[in-house]
Design an enzyme around this catalytic site. Structure first.
Site, PDB file in Angstrom:
ATOM      1  N   LYS A  50       7.775   9.595   2.548  1.00 56.47           N
ATOM      2  CA  LYS A  50       7.519  10.908   3.930  1.00 56.47           C
ATOM      3  C   LYS A  50       8.655  10.637   5.355  1.00 56.47           C
ATOM      4  O   LYS A  50       8.438   9.987   5.521  1.00 56.47           O
ATOM      5  CB  LYS A  50       6.093  11.905   4.636  1.00 56.47           C
ATOM      6  CG  LYS A  50       5.756  13.025   5.395  1.00 56.47           C
ATOM      7  CD  LYS A  50       4.621  12.587   5.633  1.00 56.47           C
ATOM      8  CE  LYS A  50       3.763  13.479   6.062  1.00 56.47           C
ATOM      9  NZ  LYS A  50       2.271  13.599   6.568  1.00 56.47           N
ATOM     10  N   GLU A  78      -1.059  15.170  -1.176  1.00 59.43           N
ATOM     11  CA  GLU A  78      -0.321  14.107  -0.797  1.00 59.43           C
ATOM     12  C   GLU A  78      -2.624  12.615  -0.132  1.00 59.43           C
ATOM     13  O   GLU A  78      -3.677  13.611  -0.022  1.00 59.43           O
ATOM     14  CB  GLU A  78      -0.333  14.695   1.362  1.00 59.43           C
ATOM     15  CG  GLU A  78      -0.166  13.145   2.020  1.00 59.43           C
ATOM     16  CD  GLU A  78      -0.467  13.984   3.629  1.00 59.43           C
ATOM     17  OE1 GLU A  78      -0.575  14.847   3.867  1.00 59.43           O
ATOM     18  OE2 GLU A  78       0.547  13.257   3.929  1.00 59.43           O
ATOM     19  N   ASN A  93       4.318   6.938   4.055  1.00 62.04           N
ATOM     20  CA  ASN A  93       3.578   7.700   2.829  1.00 62.04           C
ATOM     21  C   ASN A  93       3.983   7.993   1.447  1.00 62.04           C
ATOM     22  O   ASN A  93       5.139   9.039   2.082  1.00 62.04           O
ATOM     23  CB  ASN A  93       3.055   8.922   4.284  1.00 62.04           C
ATOM     24  CG  ASN A  93       2.322  10.017   3.485  1.00 62.04           C
ATOM     25  OD1 ASN A  93       2.287   9.971   2.211  1.00 62.04           O
ATOM     26  ND2 ASN A  93       1.334  10.113   4.596  1.00 62.04           N
TER      27      ASN A  93
END
Ligand code: ING
Length: 316
Positions: A127, A47, A110
């Site tokens: 996300k 991530e 994200n």
């Protein structure tokens, strides 16, 4: 004909706040070359893999916040990774901070992308589960301001790629059973997950010693209960003074760990994943059509603070 994907973990060690995109992309390319030398078809990166994990700091200047975001993908700095992907025939999964605009407003996500072996983006995910908080909370050793810097995504999807059904998730998503089941109901065969997970969880410090266990438990449960491979990759090590777990691993539909990283730095580990192995669980223990009982689960409509049935009647 069996459907193998040779998957590489592309675990990253710390990224300093001052590290440039060019420096980080060079590290990603180095790991892609190593993965290729090991016969990989796909490398999975963490991530927010292009910058330090900036939600650990409170910022309120748009300019400073946006300095951690990408306005386009590929960008000039990430183009070498796409070119190498095409040259070597290695696809990749990459997490980054996305700045876009919707209806004339700037929106921050994200985000992660799935790139095939020809260097083409074939999937994009934003996300859904944003942990942490919105306001500055000085009682914490460090902040976790994902709710401040990102807008939640609104769906989980499964993409046909690499010869199978590939699902995408990011970090905190892996702790929620819904993440895997929503994709499990779409027949997912491999879920890709990148994460930045501090050892210390300020709201629940008693859990700190279990951070690696909870990481693996969440992904093993998701894999087994949905008959899918799960690949989890860390940004690990002490980054700007905050220690984050490693624990990158590849988990089979049985729930068994078949490959893992053993350091907290840049590290490649690889496994040969047979997508047809999923059927040994999807056609037996987790044959959803045969064994699930949706009538008993209730079509629950959930609004913040209240849970109602689909017809709006209260539960009970
Ligand atoms: N990080 C952490 C994660 O879910 C966290 C946040 C840590 C939540 C520990 C709960 C417990 O792995 C991100 N980026 O979601």
């Amino acid at each position: 004909m069996t459907r193998f994907i040779h998957v590489a973990l592309g675990q990253l060690g710390p990224i300093a706040r001052a590290d440039t995109r060019v420096q980080v992309v060079a590290r990603l390319c180095e790991m892609m070359r190593e993965a290729h030398a090991c016969g990989a078809h796909l490398i999975v990166y963490p991530e927010l893999a292009l910058t330090t994990f900036f939600p650990r700091w409170y910022m309120d200047s748009d300019g400073e916040i946006n300095s951690f975001f990408e306005r386009e993908m590929p960008s000039a700095e990430t183009l070498p990774l796409f070119a190498l992907s095409r040259e070597l025939g290695v696809g990749f999964y990459l997490g980054y901070a996305e700045l876009t605009s919707e209806n004339g407003r700037q929106v921050r996500y994200n985000t992660s992308i799935l790139v095939d072996r020809g260097g083409t983006i074939v999937g994009k995910y934003r996300k859904v589960h944003l942990p942490g908080h919105y306001e500055h909370e000085p009682w914490r050793r460090f902040q976790h301001l994902e709710k401040r810097y990102f807008t939640p995504g609104d769906r989980f999807g499964v993409t046909e790629a690499f010869g199978g059904k590939i699902g995408m998730a990011i970090c905190n998503d892996r702790r929620w059973a819904e993440t895997y089941r929503v994709m499990g109901l779409q027949g997912v065969e491999m879920v890709l997950i990148g994460y930045n997970t501090p050892v210390h969880n300020a709201p629940a410090p008693a859990h700190d010693d279990l951070s690696l266990f909870h990481n693996q438990l969440s992904m093993q449960a998701g894999a087994y209960q949905n008959g899918t491979w799960v690949v989890g990759v860390a940004k690990a090590g002490i980054e700007e003074g905050v220690d984050s777990i490693g624990g990158s691993c590849i988990i089979a539909p049985s729930g068994e760990v078949v490959a893992s990283c053993i350091t907290k730095g840049d590290e490649v580990a690889i496994a040969r994943c047979d997508l047809d192995f999923c059927a040994l669980y999807k056609r037996t223990t987790f044959n959803f059509d045969l064994h699930r009982q949706p009538h008993a689960y209730g079509m629950i409509v959930e609004r913040k603070g209240e849970t109602l049935r689909a017809d709006g009647s209260p539960l009970g």
